[in-house]
Design a protein around this motif. Structure first.
Motif, short mmCIF file in Angstrom:
data_model
loop_
_atom_site.label_atom_id
_atom_site.label_comp_id
_atom_site.label_asym_id
_atom_site.label_seq_id
_atom_site.Cartn_x
_atom_site.Cartn_y
_atom_site.Cartn_z
N ARG A 3 -27.33 13.37 -8.28
CA ARG A 3 -27.64 13.30 -9.42
C ARG A 3 -27.87 12.04 -9.94
NH1 ARG A 3 -24.33 13.21 -14.53
NH2 ARG A 3 -24.96 14.70 -16.02
N GLU A 49 -29.84 20.90 -14.45
CA GLU A 49 -28.44 20.45 -14.65
C GLU A 49 -27.72 21.41 -13.64
OE1 GLU A 49 -25.61 18.15 -14.42
OE2 GLU A 49 -27.10 17.51 -16.11
N ARG A 92 -28.53 12.44 -14.89
CA ARG A 92 -28.50 13.60 -15.44
C ARG A 92 -29.90 14.39 -15.03
NH1 ARG A 92 -25.07 14.90 -19.34
NH2 ARG A 92 -26.22 16.39 -20.02
N SER A 93 -30.55 14.07 -13.75
CA SER A 93 -31.68 14.47 -13.31
C SER A 93 -31.30 14.80 -11.93
CB SER A 93 -32.88 13.58 -13.45
OG SER A 93 -34.08 14.15 -12.96
N TYR A 94 -31.63 15.69 -11.38
CA TYR A 94 -31.70 16.07 -9.88
C TYR A 94 -33.30 16.52 -9.44
CZ TYR A 94 -26.72 17.37 -10.59
OH TYR A 94 -25.53 17.19 -10.82
N SER A 141 -20.80 16.88 -7.89
CA SER A 141 -22.13 16.60 -8.63
C SER A 141 -23.28 16.65 -7.94
CB SER A 141 -21.94 15.06 -8.91
OG SER A 141 -21.72 14.35 -7.91
#
Length: 401
Positions: A69, A97, A72-74, A106
């Motif tokens: 992560r 998310e 807040r981005s994958y 996470s």
């Protein structure tokens, strides 16, 4: 299975598998190198990564098994490689998310990739994501299915099917009920000694040409199922020196709480028994089988023979030849021999295709022709003194038994 326990077991097994010696013909006698070429854009940060991949025609898709992560981005990078033309590109995907995000969870764990035409499925620990190729060349998320612990997914009859691993049971098959939401369970594959999944590398179930190949593990039997989980064929091998796992041992292990302590106990105690570990289909009548048998030498932890098996069309009869996966010390490469690691740290990814194997290898620019094993290893070491390891795609064509 928890990725931590799986990688602990895989590390321990590989420590003992590498360099194991056998007396049979080497597996490279049954294949020829059709083509090999380097993968561009990979470096030192990729050396220790574990990879997932699939074949779709002449295209190899591959990605790392962990997505971190970042703000807040994958962001998931998927390599798309044409093995005929050597053309390569990196597909940038953004996963939603993490639905179970917390301080201790996470990451996304990627368990499988599957490509069919314009669809690219990403199987993670919580959700299977369906991306579709658009006219502009970009992949867009068009659907997702909630399924826990997906091993891999595939598309059949326009429905997404997913095989999941269930601790202390085996595997289950789910079929998409609707475009978004949960899937319906349609079949189960019980592994009598399911704790063996904690010993890696192992693949007790694989998907090949819309069929599922399943190993019960505790007996030398290979079963084939259709995409609805119905048995279509099975065959039993008569393997010499097969030492079955006793029922009392299975009960003992099942009585130990699932976790790292049990994984460690299984690793050391299972060496006394025989069990299947992996099946790699080459065509509908040919497959490579890896199994464990108790070592002849008490100083060895594991002995893993490699079998190349062929059946008749109806799977009524089977013949096989046992071969080695590692050359013995002092061996000199013959004209038709070459390194072909099915297990070991240099084999980053091994996939089967129609009458061929596609591997991603971590290797060096070192020639093995006419060299002894020791000379070849020294040539590798000399290369690594001044160069980074090379990621290569190698395509191996099956020559037949």
């Amino acid at each position: 299975m928890s990725p931590l326990y799986r990688y602990l077991a895989i590390f321990l097994v590989l420590m003992h598998l590498i360099g194991t010696n056998f007396a049979q013909k080497h597996i490279s006698h049954f294949f020829e190198i059709e083509k090999e070429f380097p993968i561009h854009g990979m470096g030192m940060n990729d050396l220790s990564a574990n990879w997932r991949g699939c074949m779709d025609g002449d295209h190899l898709f591959m990605c790392k098994n962990v997505v971190l992560r970042k703000k807040r981005s994958y962001d998931l990078d998927v390599w798309k490689i044409n093995i005929s033309t050597s053309e390569q590109q990196v597909i940038h995907l953004q996963l939603p998310e993490n639905p179970k995000f917390n301080l201790f969870s996470s990451k996304y764990w990627i368990y499988g990739l599957y490509s069919a035409g314009s669809h690219l499925l990403i199987s993670s620990q919580f959700i299977v994501y369906d991306f579709q190729l658009q006219e502009n060349g970009r992949y867009v998320l068009v659907g997702q299915i909630e399924v826990k612990g997906a091993c891999f997914s595939f598309i059949q009859d326009k429905r997404i099917h997913t095989v999941t691993e269930v601790n202390d049971f085996g595997f289950k098959l789910f079929k998409q009920g609707r475009v978004d939401g949960p899937s319906d369970s349609i079949a189960a594959f019980r592994l009598p000694a399911a704790f063996l999944t904690q010993i890696g590398p192992s693949h007790y179930i694989r998907h090949f040409q819309q069929q599922l190949y399943f190993l019960p593990a505790t007996e030398p039997t290979i079963q084939r199922f259709d995409s609805d989980g119905d048995l279509t064929a099975q065959v039993k091998l008569e393997l010499p020196e097969w030492h079955p796992i006793p029922e009392e041992y299975i009960r003992e292990i099942n009585g130990i709480p699932y976790g790292a302590e049990r994984s460690n106990h299984i690793f050391y105690s299972s060496r006394h028994y025989s069990f299947l570990m992996d099946v790699l289909p080459i065509n509908p009548q040919t497959f490579i089988l890896l199994y464990h048998k108790p070592p002849d030498d008490s100083t060895q932890m594991f002995t893993v023979p490699v079998l190349i098996c062929t059946t008749d069309e109806g799977w009524n009869r089977v013949q096989y030849e046992e071969c080695e996966n590692a050359f013995s010390n002092g061996h000199r490469f013959a004209e038709n021999e070459f390194p072909l690691p099915l297990v070991g740290k240099n084999a980053k990814l091994t996939l089967s295709d129609e009458n061929r194997i596609v591997q991603v290898l971590l290797t060096a620019e070192a020639d093995w022709s006419g060299k002894t094993i020791e000379e070849y290893r020294k040539a590798e070491d000399d290369y690594f003194k001044d160069h980074d390891p090379i990621f290569k795609v190698r395509i191996l064509r099956f020559k037949g038994l």
